[in-house]
Scaffold this motif. Sequence first.
Motif, PDB file in Angstrom:
ATOM      1  N   GLN A 168       2.392   1.704  -3.449  1.00  0.00           N
ATOM      2  CA  GLN A 168       1.392   2.167  -4.402  1.00  0.00           C
ATOM      3  C   GLN A 168       1.058   3.631  -4.176  1.00  0.00           C
ATOM      4  O   GLN A 168       0.773   4.372  -5.129  1.00  0.00           O
ATOM      5  CB  GLN A 168       0.124   1.317  -4.299  1.00  0.00           C
ATOM      6  CG  GLN A 168      -0.955   1.675  -5.307  1.00  0.00           C
ATOM      7  CD  GLN A 168      -0.453   1.666  -6.748  1.00  0.00           C
ATOM      8  OE1 GLN A 168       0.323   0.788  -7.143  1.00  0.00           O
ATOM      9  NE2 GLN A 168      -0.875   2.637  -7.551  1.00  0.00           N
ATOM     10  N   GLN A 169       1.119   4.090  -2.915  1.00  0.00           N
ATOM     11  CA  GLN A 169       0.877   5.503  -2.634  1.00  0.00           C
ATOM     12  C   GLN A 169       1.937   6.381  -3.288  1.00  0.00           C
ATOM     13  O   GLN A 169       1.618   7.429  -3.855  1.00  0.00           O
ATOM     14  CB  GLN A 169       0.871   5.755  -1.126  1.00  0.00           C
ATOM     15  CG  GLN A 169       0.581   7.213  -0.779  1.00  0.00           C
ATOM     16  CD  GLN A 169       0.684   7.474   0.706  1.00  0.00           C
ATOM     17  OE1 GLN A 169       1.626   7.015   1.354  1.00  0.00           O
ATOM     18  NE2 GLN A 169      -0.280   8.202   1.250  1.00  0.00           N
ATOM     19  N   GLU A 190       0.827  -1.203   0.000  1.00  0.00           N
ATOM     20  CA  GLU A 190       0.000   0.000   0.000  1.00  0.00           C
ATOM     21  C   GLU A 190       0.865   1.257   0.000  1.00  0.00           C
ATOM     22  O   GLU A 190       0.565   2.230  -0.712  1.00  0.00           O
ATOM     23  CB  GLU A 190      -0.907   0.002   1.233  1.00  0.00           C
ATOM     24  CG  GLU A 190      -1.887   1.166   1.283  1.00  0.00           C
ATOM     25  CD  GLU A 190      -2.762   1.139   2.521  1.00  0.00           C
ATOM     26  OE1 GLU A 190      -3.786   1.864   2.532  1.00  0.00           O
ATOM     27  OE2 GLU A 190      -2.439   0.420   3.487  1.00  0.00           O
TER      28      GLU A 190
END
Length: 264
Positions: A118-119, A115
């Motif tokens: 991906q940020q 996550e």
Amino acid sequence: MIRALLDPSEGEPVQIERAGGRSPVILVCEHASRTIPASLSNLGVKPDTLTSHAAWDIGALATAQKISQLLDAPLVHQRFSRLVYDCNRPPEAPDAIPEMSEIHAIPGNRNLSGEARQQRVAEIYEPFRQALAALVAARTGPSRQPVIVTIHSYTRVYFGAARHRAIGLLHDRDRRLADTMLQQAEEHGITNAMRNYPYGPDDGVTHTLRLHAVQNGLLNVMIEYCSDLIDTEKGQDEWAALTTRLLEAALERFDIHAAGSQQA
């Protein structure tokens, strides 16, 4: 859910200067800044890392801005450090979010969750990619083809080994513009140039060229200056002028006028 990487007060991750420039050349500087978003607490790195070549391409943005002015060409550049995300790498590249850069450890990039990675892609890489793609599309037409020129610098000594060239002219599988510039370099005052130096396509450094130029059939080149030649305003002025003259001469071979009409 993790909090936003960028605070609104920090501005956008990408900036376009001289967006209405009349030159067909689009300048790109992916490693323009050493700024780290406040939310990342400087990635836990040592202070000397943030002033080193690990964090940014020293002198590259200033040189690109001077070329932009001379040519009246648009310039797209990243506003945050490549230690946060290297916009000249695709999301799947291991070094897009480096845990080490030469001798510099980047603790804040270790053991990132999917996550968190991906940020970085969503907030840093994608806005940059989309902005450049949109500019290329807007400036492409039946009788108008932009030319992509990316501006970088490299450190004189890397892992203890000295590099002796002044400038590298890099290409991927489309070598047309690099070939022409190399053929003309000496007559335009650049006597220490080399093809695909100090890196080449096998090192993964031609992502921007591949994505925005090669697949669209656009002329392109990546320029790498030794950073100690462009770390002062005098050096930046000198190399911007040399580069502009060489680009203009090379593009004339393709019947392309590099400078905007106000420069003619």
